[in-house]
Design a protein around this motif. Structure first.
Motif, mmCIF file in Angstrom:
data_model
loop_
_atom_site.group_PDB
_atom_site.id
_atom_site.type_symbol
_atom_site.label_atom_id
_atom_site.label_comp_id
_atom_site.label_asym_id
_atom_site.label_seq_id
_atom_site.Cartn_x
_atom_site.Cartn_y
_atom_site.Cartn_z
ATOM 1 N N SER A 36 0.855 -1.181 0.000
ATOM 2 C CA SER A 36 0.000 0.000 0.000
ATOM 3 C C SER A 36 0.894 1.235 0.000
ATOM 4 N N HIS A 38 1.621 5.177 0.279
ATOM 5 C CA HIS A 38 1.120 6.389 0.928
ATOM 6 C C HIS A 38 2.264 7.391 0.982
ATOM 7 N N ILE A 64 -1.800 -1.410 -3.836
ATOM 8 C CA ILE A 64 -2.824 -0.403 -3.576
ATOM 9 C C ILE A 64 -2.138 0.959 -3.573
#
Length: 90
Positions: A36, A38, A64
């Motif tokens: 993920s 970010h 993601i």
């Protein structure tokens, strides 16, 4: 579940790492089942997830992107998905 992360700006002894395995980016990409993203979009991060990063990921990994689109090389993402080198992306 083991939670691992990469952040070159957070010191290794920072409390945020409690319970989190701190890895270098290459090791994180190579060992993670789910990745993920970010991070902010900056000149340094633009395209950081590209062909070389996809080549290091497991072929069944799920990616993601919760960051800005520019951190990912979209053409490299499509190629990785079509080539069976990535399990999925969101």
């Amino acid at each position: 579940m083991t939670v691992a992360a990469y952040d070159p700006y957070v010191p290794a002894d920072a409390p945020v790492w409690k319970g989190i395995e701190k890895l270098e980016l290459d090791a994180l990409l190579a060992t993670s089942d789910v990745i993920s993203i970010h991070l902010p979009l900056t000149p340094e991060t633009r395209g950081v997830i590209g062909e070389a990063a996809f080549a290091k990921m497991k072929s069944d990994a799920i990616l993601i992107n919760a960051a800005r689109g520019g951190v990912m090389d979209e053409a490299a993402l499509v190629a990785a998905l079509k080539g069976g080198r990535l399990g999925g992306a969101a």
